[in-house]
Design a protein around this motif. Structure first.
Motif, PDB file in Angstrom:
ATOM      1  N   SER A 469       0.998  -1.667  -0.190  1.00 40.13           N
ATOM      2  CA  SER A 469       0.482  -0.039   0.060  1.00 40.13           C
ATOM      3  C   SER A 469       1.191   1.236   0.213  1.00 40.13           C
ATOM      4  N   CYS A 470       2.100   1.443   0.564  1.00 42.86           N
ATOM      5  CA  CYS A 470       2.386   2.524   1.212  1.00 42.86           C
ATOM      6  C   CYS A 470       3.323   2.612  -0.124  1.00 42.86           C
ATOM      7  N   ILE A 471       3.935   1.939  -1.214  1.00 40.13           N
ATOM      8  CA  ILE A 471       4.749   1.759  -2.581  1.00 40.13           C
ATOM      9  C   ILE A 471       3.786   2.215  -3.027  1.00 40.13           C
ATOM     10  N   LEU A 472       2.720   2.148  -3.772  1.00 38.51           N
ATOM     11  CA  LEU A 472       1.516   2.480  -4.327  1.00 38.51           C
ATOM     12  C   LEU A 472       1.399   3.291  -4.185  1.00 38.51           C
ATOM     13  N   LEU A 473       0.952   4.219  -3.002  1.00 35.80           N
ATOM     14  CA  LEU A 473       0.480   5.241  -2.511  1.00 35.80           C
ATOM     15  C   LEU A 473       1.552   6.507  -2.944  1.00 35.80           C
ATOM     16  N   CYS A 474       2.657   6.417  -2.742  1.00 34.17           N
ATOM     17  CA  CYS A 474       3.959   6.731  -2.696  1.00 34.17           C
ATOM     18  C   CYS A 474       4.031   7.578  -4.621  1.00 34.17           C
ATOM     19  N   LEU A 475       3.916   6.148  -5.003  1.00 36.76           N
ATOM     20  CA  LEU A 475       4.222   6.279  -6.439  1.00 36.76           C
ATOM     21  C   LEU A 475       2.749   7.124  -6.697  1.00 36.76           C
ATOM     22  N   GLY A 476       2.053   6.174  -7.082  1.00 35.00           N
ATOM     23  CA  GLY A 476       1.167   7.726  -7.100  1.00 35.00           C
ATOM     24  C   GLY A 476       0.622   9.224  -6.646  1.00 35.00           C
ATOM     25  N   LEU A 477       1.694   9.855  -5.578  1.00 38.93           N
ATOM     26  CA  LEU A 477       1.890  11.077  -5.115  1.00 38.93           C
ATOM     27  C   LEU A 477       3.010  11.592  -6.128  1.00 38.93           C
ATOM     28  N   PHE A 478       4.259  10.592  -6.075  1.00 43.66           N
ATOM     29  CA  PHE A 478       5.230  11.390  -7.249  1.00 43.66           C
ATOM     30  C   PHE A 478       4.636  11.717  -8.524  1.00 43.66           C
TER      31      PHE A 478
END
Lengths: 502, 181
Positions: A469-478
């Motif tokens: 979840s963290c990786i996906l959220l951070c990717l999205g925000l990036f």
């Protein structure tokens, strides 16, 4: 066991049944507003009196034909058969417009077939293993995944990120109309009970594409000189060379992986897969600037991925009893009606049937390839039909399709409403794609966010403590932040933002 | 130029010059209203947490749309001067005015088709709509009245019966109720 599955399909009756199913599926897929789900819904009662093998052969045929058929209208008239084929319009229609309709159809048909076959092969080999991954995906991961996908399309895939973001949120905002997920609270219905069940998605998608396309054409009177027949192309095979095919292998792999990956997540499916695959292929291409002008890569991305989502959606259905999209939800009903419990024990209790379904999917893919290959010259004739005849006819069919969803006039008015909205937003250079993506995924996003917040008792921490979840959220925000920064840097440098895209 | 044409020309030029400004303002004001309205959404008596309500997501969405609206508004103001120099004029503007009027008429035709669908029935309404559009979309030299009539009748009647027989959808019969059953 797979061989036994093929053997059980080896009768004239079964072959004819699957041929019929694929043809009907293609017709449903090709008509804007009708879909594979609708075809399965209509034919489900007919299967009550059939044997289990016949019933599933027919339903699978409808599913495969329905997903593939959407490419025909997307390429020829720039109106996708369903949300699964939106990205096919981007390059398919420009290619058809430049006199290569048959080549565009050939590419679409062939890569639809490859997408289906690749996903089926992976499904057969790895269904149980992949399903165990799917079951570990909680609401936290599904929310983050959906967010990341929307962020990818808006942030990376748009030239004007601010408008793309606005469009995505605008689309999501339409999902707030009606009853809220989880508790069913009524919101933003403005006194109309017809809005209780929310915005009819079919009317929205078809309205935004069909009505907008017609209004674009009507702006100038069609000249009598333009009515002459277009240059007729003659293609060999599917319209591309072996060298071109080899050049597409990377795109094929990327798109199939995207389709399979998104397909097996509940509630997503081909509607999202085609958009994400298009962006993924564009961004990994050596010539991203050519996308949208009618290049092969764009059609390959969209058609491979939406068909690959079939195998993806079948994985959680067969191994867990969880449908990945609309058509698989109908297939789950068919399992129940025929007294079969889909889920972890399915391979043990109904192994032969499962392999018959696998075999039927492979046979139906081949039938789809044959039917569409021989149909290409016939389909391509649509582009020769004078536009003043074609567009009014298409609109009437769209209205009928919108009406047939809930059998109320309200859905037809929604079609007009979204058509007007499409035109007005077009004047604002507001991109359609992120808006439709928001509209398609908005409810999924809210449902999973609320479920996740229920599980965490209102804490956002698990979104960041769970690694996926963290990786996906951070990717999205990036994706979003980097796109906004890039845009403002460009603005500061005085570069003019290229207006609008798809 | 007629008065109505100059109004339309003004709208087209306004849209071009103040594109982002208008969009940003609409987004901001609309989101603000809907954000405030979200506080009147009825919620469960005992939610798991304060965020587990039907209000939270709308507030999140409209809360995000408001700053986007403001950013668009600011960008629109910055870009207005550039946009002014590239605004359509002369022949381009006249073509835009004609296209605008034709689009409005085409939209009105769809609205009338939908309005007539129930009282008049699908078949007559669809035939009238298709015929109007077929004649309207092309130059007089391209008119093929017999072909248009045949196509309109075949499509309307065909769609009615195909959807009725195979998809079990009964489109409004209207004045033909007695004939169609």
């Amino acid at each position: 066991m797979l061989l036994n599955g093929f053997t059980s399909l080896l009768s004239l009756e079964m072959i004819l049944l699957m041929f019929g199913g694929v043809i009907v599926g293609i017709i449903f897929g090709a008509i804007p507003g009708l879909s594979a789900t609708m075809a399965i819904v209509l034919f489900l009662p007919i299967t009550f009196n059939m044997g289990t093998t016949q019933a599933f052969a027919l339903l699978v045929a409808l599913y495969i034909g329905g997903v593939s058929g959407g490419l025909i209208s997307a390429i020829l008239i720039n109106i996708p058969g369903s949300a699964m084929s939106i990205a096919t319009c981007y390059d398919g229609h420009p290619m058809a417009n430049s006199g290569h309709a048959q080549r565009a159809l050939g590419i679409g048909v062939f890569f639809s077939f490859l997408g289906t076959v690749i996903s089926l092969a992976i499904m057969m080999v790895a269904a149980p293993a992949l399903a165990s991954i799917a079951v570990k995906m909680s609401s936290f991961e599904i929310f983050s995944m959906t967010f990341c996908a929307i962020a990818l399309v808006t942030g990376v895939g748009s030239k004007d990120v601010l408008k793309a973001l606005a469009a995505a949120f605008f689309g999501i905002a339409f999902c707030l109309i009606g009853m809220a997920p989880v508790d069913g609270a009524t919101r933003y219905i403005f006194g109309s009970n017809k809005l209780l069940s929310g915005i009819p998605l079919t009317s929205a998608v078809v309205g935004m594409f069909a009505v907008t396309e017609i209004l674009k054409t009507v702006g100038k009177k069609i000249s009598a000189n333009k009515l002459e027949q277009r240059h007729r192309e003659k293609i060999k095979g599917f319209g591309f060379s072996f060298k071109e095919f080899v050049g597409q292998i990377k795109n094929l792999i990327v798109s199939a992986a995207v389709g399979l990956g998104i397909g097996f997540l509940p509630g997503m499916g081909g509607s999202l897969a085609n958009q994400v695959a298009y962006i993924a292929v564009q961004k990994t291409s050596k010539h991203p600037e050519k996308f949208g002008t009618g290049i092969m890569d764009g059609i390959v991305a969209s058609e491979t991925s939406n068909n690959a989502s079939i195998g993806g959606a079948m994985i959680p259905l067969l191994a867990l009893g969880i449908p990945g999209d609309g058509p698989t939800a109908m297939l789950l009903s068919a399992f129940t009606i025929h007294g079969i419990v889909a889920g972890p024990l399915l391979f043990k209790t109904s192994g032969p049937l499962v392999y018959t379904v696998f075999a039927a999917m492979i046979v139906c893919s081949i039938i789809m390839l044959i039917v569409e290959f021989f149909g290409i010259p016939v389909f391509a004739k649509v582009i020769d039909v004078p536009r003043q005849i074609l567009f009014p006819v298409v609109l009437v069919i769209c209205v009928v399709a919108a009406f047939s969803n809930n059998k109320i006039m309200f859905d037809c008015w929604m079609l007009l409403f979204f058509g007007i909205m499409g035109v007005v937003l077009g004047k604002f250079n507001f991109p359609r794609t992120p808006m439709i993506l928001g509209l398609v995924l908005g409810q999924n996003l809210e449902t999973n966010l609320r479920r996740a917040l229920q599980l965490s008792r209102g804490s956002f921490a698990p979104f960041f403590t769970r690694p996926v979840s963290c990786i996906l959220l951070c990717l999205g925000l990036f994706f979003i932040i980097s796109a906004i920064v890039r845009q403002f840097v460009d603005l500061a440098k005085g570069k003019k933002i290229k207006e609008n895209e798809a | 130029m007629k008065k109505i044409d100059s109004v339309i020309a003004g709208i087209i030029r306004g849209f071009h010059i103040y594109n982002d400004t208008i969009l940003g303002a609409i987004l901001f004001i609309g989101s603000l209203i809907l954000f405030i309205q979200s506080f009147s959404i009825s919620i469960m008596k005992n939610p798991v947490s304060s965020l587990d309500t039907a209000r939270f997501f709308p507030q999140l969405v409209f809360g995000a749309l408001m700053p986007i609206g403001i950013l668009l508004l600011i960008r629109g103001i910055i870009r207005a001067k550039d946009q002014k120099s590239s605004a359509p004029e002369g022949e381009k503007l006249e073509t835009g005015v004609v296209a605008f009027k034709r689009s409005v008429i085409a939209l009105a035709a769809i609205a009338i088709f939908l309005l007539l669908m129930e009282p008049l029935g699908f078949i007559p309404a669809a035939i009238l709509y298709m015929l109007f559009n077929m004649f309207y979309m092309c130059e007089r030299a391209a008119w093929k009245p017999w072909l248009f009539v045949i196509v309109a009748v075949v499509v309307a009647v065909g769609a009615y019966f195909i959807f009725r027989q195979f998809i079990y959808v009964r489109l409004p019969a209207g004045i033909l109720k007695g004939v169609l059953g």
